[in-house]
Design an enzyme around this catalytic site. Structure first.
Site, PDB file in Angstrom:
ATOM      1  N   THR A 272       0.851  -1.195   0.000  1.00 39.83           N
ATOM      2  CA  THR A 272       0.000   0.000   0.000  1.00 39.83           C
ATOM      3  C   THR A 272       0.885   1.243   0.000  1.00 39.83           C
ATOM      4  O   THR A 272       1.831   1.338   0.785  1.00 39.83           O
ATOM      5  CB  THR A 272      -0.887  -0.008   1.270  1.00 39.83           C
ATOM      6  OG1 THR A 272      -1.610  -1.228   1.269  1.00 39.83           O
ATOM      7  CG2 THR A 272      -1.838   1.164   1.299  1.00 39.83           C
TER       8      THR A 272
ATOM      9  N   ASN B 172       7.296  -0.081  -4.486  1.00 40.46           N
ATOM     10  CA  ASN B 172       7.211  -0.791  -5.765  1.00 40.46           C
ATOM     11  C   ASN B 172       7.864  -2.163  -5.636  1.00 40.46           C
ATOM     12  O   ASN B 172       9.055  -2.260  -5.331  1.00 40.46           O
ATOM     13  CB  ASN B 172       7.883   0.027  -6.872  1.00 40.46           C
ATOM     14  CG  ASN B 172       7.359  -0.392  -8.237  1.00 40.46           C
ATOM     15  OD1 ASN B 172       7.197  -1.577  -8.505  1.00 40.46           O
ATOM     16  ND2 ASN B 172       7.079   0.571  -9.078  1.00 40.46           N
TER      17      ASN B 172
ATOM     18  N   HIS C 128      -0.007   6.305 -14.167  1.00 37.58           N
ATOM     19  CA  HIS C 128      -0.755   5.210 -13.545  1.00 37.58           C
ATOM     20  C   HIS C 128      -2.194   5.206 -14.034  1.00 37.58           C
ATOM     21  O   HIS C 128      -2.692   6.218 -14.542  1.00 37.58           O
ATOM     22  CB  HIS C 128      -0.740   5.328 -12.017  1.00 37.58           C
ATOM     23  CG  HIS C 128       0.549   4.876 -11.399  1.00 37.58           C
ATOM     24  ND1 HIS C 128       1.667   5.676 -11.338  1.00 37.58           N
ATOM     25  CD2 HIS C 128       0.897   3.693 -10.831  1.00 37.58           C
ATOM     26  CE1 HIS C 128       2.651   5.006 -10.763  1.00 37.58           C
ATOM     27  NE2 HIS C 128       2.216   3.798 -10.445  1.00 37.58           N
TER      28      HIS C 128
ATOM     29  N   LYS D 163      -6.042   5.107  -9.224  1.00 30.59           N
ATOM     30  CA  LYS D 163      -5.029   5.301  -8.174  1.00 30.59           C
ATOM     31  C   LYS D 163      -5.398   6.503  -7.304  1.00 30.59           C
ATOM     32  O   LYS D 163      -5.760   7.561  -7.825  1.00 30.59           O
ATOM     33  CB  LYS D 163      -3.649   5.509  -8.814  1.00 30.59           C
ATOM     34  CG  LYS D 163      -2.527   5.589  -7.806  1.00 30.59           C
ATOM     35  CD  LYS D 163      -1.166   5.468  -8.461  1.00 30.59           C
ATOM     36  CE  LYS D 163      -0.045   5.623  -7.456  1.00 30.59           C
ATOM     37  NZ  LYS D 163      -0.082   4.600  -6.402  1.00 30.59           N
TER      38      LYS D 163
HETATM   39  P1  NAP Z   1      -7.749  -1.555  -5.535  1.00 25.26           P
HETATM   40  O1  NAP Z   1      -7.985  -2.466  -6.691  1.00 25.26           O
HETATM   41  O2  NAP Z   1      -8.605  -0.327  -5.412  1.00 25.26           O
HETATM   42  O3  NAP Z   1      -7.866  -2.409  -4.188  1.00 25.26           O
HETATM   43  C1  NAP Z   1      -7.878  -1.828  -2.913  1.00 25.26           C
HETATM   44  C2  NAP Z   1      -8.527  -2.795  -1.937  1.00 25.26           C
HETATM   45  O4  NAP Z   1      -8.555  -2.184  -0.647  1.00 25.26           O
HETATM   46  C3  NAP Z   1      -9.953  -3.157  -2.303  1.00 25.26           C
HETATM   47  O5  NAP Z   1     -10.159  -4.526  -2.099  1.00 25.26           O
HETATM   48  C4  NAP Z   1     -10.771  -2.311  -1.331  1.00 25.26           C
HETATM   49  O6  NAP Z   1     -12.031  -2.880  -0.993  1.00 25.26           O
HETATM   50  C5  NAP Z   1      -9.864  -2.332  -0.114  1.00 25.26           C
HETATM   51  N1  NAP Z   1     -10.236  -1.228   0.786  1.00 25.26           N
HETATM   52  C6  NAP Z   1     -10.435   0.065   0.471  1.00 25.26           C
HETATM   53  N2  NAP Z   1     -10.805   0.760   1.565  1.00 25.26           N
HETATM   54  C7  NAP Z   1     -10.874  -0.133   2.565  1.00 25.26           C
HETATM   55  C8  NAP Z   1     -11.232  -0.033   3.938  1.00 25.26           C
HETATM   56  N3  NAP Z   1     -11.582   1.153   4.488  1.00 25.26           N
HETATM   57  N4  NAP Z   1     -11.191  -1.158   4.690  1.00 25.26           N
HETATM   58  C9  NAP Z   1     -10.825  -2.350   4.142  1.00 25.26           C
HETATM   59  N5  NAP Z   1     -10.487  -2.507   2.838  1.00 25.26           N
HETATM   60  C10 NAP Z   1     -10.513  -1.413   2.078  1.00 25.26           C
HETATM   61  O7  NAP Z   1      -6.230  -1.031  -5.542  1.00 25.26           O
HETATM   62  P2  NAP Z   1      -4.928  -1.807  -6.054  1.00 25.26           P
HETATM   63  O8  NAP Z   1      -4.592  -1.349  -7.418  1.00 25.26           O
HETATM   64  O9  NAP Z   1      -5.055  -3.250  -5.754  1.00 25.26           O
HETATM   65  O10 NAP Z   1      -3.835  -1.157  -5.088  1.00 25.26           O
HETATM   66  C11 NAP Z   1      -3.840  -1.397  -3.694  1.00 25.26           C
HETATM   67  C12 NAP Z   1      -2.677  -0.624  -3.058  1.00 25.26           C
HETATM   68  O11 NAP Z   1      -1.441  -1.151  -3.577  1.00 25.26           O
HETATM   69  C13 NAP Z   1      -2.658   0.869  -3.410  1.00 25.26           C
HETATM   70  O12 NAP Z   1      -2.176   1.593  -2.284  1.00 25.26           O
HETATM   71  C14 NAP Z   1      -1.668   0.974  -4.547  1.00 25.26           C
HETATM   72  O13 NAP Z   1      -1.065   2.251  -4.650  1.00 25.26           O
HETATM   73  C15 NAP Z   1      -0.678  -0.070  -4.109  1.00 25.26           C
HETATM   74  N6  NAP Z   1       0.187  -0.627  -5.157  1.00 25.26           N
HETATM   75  C16 NAP Z   1       1.433  -0.981  -4.761  1.00 25.26           C
HETATM   76  C17 NAP Z   1       2.296  -1.562  -5.639  1.00 25.26           C
HETATM   77  C18 NAP Z   1       3.663  -1.957  -5.142  1.00 25.26           C
HETATM   78  O14 NAP Z   1       4.426  -2.557  -5.905  1.00 25.26           O
HETATM   79  N7  NAP Z   1       4.013  -1.638  -3.893  1.00 25.26           N
HETATM   80  C19 NAP Z   1       1.901  -1.797  -6.957  1.00 25.26           C
HETATM   81  C20 NAP Z   1       0.602  -1.470  -7.339  1.00 25.26           C
HETATM   82  C21 NAP Z   1      -0.262  -0.880  -6.414  1.00 25.26           C
HETATM   83  P3  NAP Z   1     -13.417  -2.176  -1.505  1.00 25.26           P
HETATM   84  O15 NAP Z   1     -13.703  -2.810  -2.845  1.00 25.26           O
HETATM   85  O16 NAP Z   1     -14.390  -2.551  -0.451  1.00 25.26           O
HETATM   86  O17 NAP Z   1     -13.191  -0.703  -1.610  1.00 25.26           O
END
Ligand code: NAP
Length: 266
Positions: free
Chosen positions: A100, A127, A155, A159
């Protein structure tokens, strides 16, 4: 050797569901629960589109951490909830691997202190793509010779945070070696606010958000008569999973917080 017991937070998300598919393929990892604000008490297998795991979904973090015996939490949610999950996991002796992005410097410092105080290994990586880590390292190297640099990150339009964690991390690495300077013309004026992007220690970061993109970054360096561009593209979220797996395997050996995948890569 016993399997590493893993909880995944955000299992229905784009990254979380990819993490579940990765765990399904790995013999040394076992999914023991998921954290999701919906579907409390339901099996992961009963959610459309997710792999056939018997592990249960918990919506209450405390209940999950108290009930389930786990080694590692993989958090792939949003900055606010991800911070809370990470803090509580450390307090419960569960080692967080956090993808995250969007934590503030104060939050990172607080988690660093807490992990050290409790002796609980934690890995936070903006990342997890190996190529992106190399792109950041190459950029740090180049910045020694090219103090003028602009970062352009692109992105998908879902995002939430801008600039990306990767862009900020790249800027921090560059800052370590770059002689401080404010770029551009000293009298430059933005006729439209934000036109020159965000200012990080005098260098500029530009965030593009468009449907169709996954995660992409260009670091453009300039010297009179030459430009150098270092570019990385993640075309699919699978690109992050070898890094997540490596972090899960390494975090169980740590007793402090490590920020950045480069610090666990040999
Ligand atoms: P996403 O598809 O929007 O998924 C986010 C998840 O978090 C969803 O399942 C969502 O559930 C859940 N969520 C949101 N608010 C919540 C809450 N209050 N309580 C519990 N669960 C909650 O996003 P993503 O693309 O998978 O990205 C997730 C994170 O990873 C982001 O921060 C992104 O920037 C990061 N990321 C990191 C990398 C890395 O390499 N480090 C790479 C890509 C992305 P709902 O459907 O209920 O909202």
């Amino acid at each position: 050797m016993s399997k590493i017991k893993v909880i995944v937070a955000g299992p229905r998300g784009k990254m979380g569901s990819e993490a579940l598919r990765m765990i399904e393929k790995e013999d040394n990892l076992e999914l023991v629960a998921c954290l999701d604000r919906k579907h409390d008490g339901v099996k992961v297998a009963d959610i459309d589109g997710l792999p056939a795991f018997d592990a249960l979904i918990y919506s209450d973090v405390e209940t999950c951490f108290q009930t389930v015996e786990a080694d590692v939490l993989i958090d792939l949610t949003t900055p606010e909830v991800g911070y809370l999950h990470t803090k509580l996991a450390i307090e419960h002796g569960i080692r967080p691997v956090v993808g995250t992005t969007g934590f503030s410097n104060e939050q990172l410092q607080e988690l660093t202190n807490l992990a050290e105080e409790k002796g609980i290994g934690t890995i936070i990586a903006p990342n997890f793509a190996i190529g992106a880590v190399l792109m950041m390292q190459f950029s740090k190297w180049a910045a020694k010779y090219f103090p003028d640099v602009e970062i352009i990150e692109r992105h998908h339009d879902q995002k939430l945070d801008a600039p990306s964690g990767t862009a900020v991390k790249t800027a921090q690495l560059i800052q370590e070696v770059r002689e401080q300077k404010t770029q551009g013309h000293p009298d430059e004026k933005e006729t439209l606010p934000g036109a020159r992007g965000a200012d990080f220690d005098g260098m500029r970061i530009h965030s593009v958000r468009l449907p169709g993109l996954v995660a992409h970054q260009e670091v453009v360096f300039g010297l009179p008569g030459q430009n150098l561009t270092i570019k990385h593209d993640s075309f699919h979220r699978e690109s992050f999973m070898s890094g997540v797996k490596l972090a899960v395997e390494e975090v169980v050996k740590l007793d402090i917080l490590v920020y950045g995948l480069e610090n666990i890569m040999e």
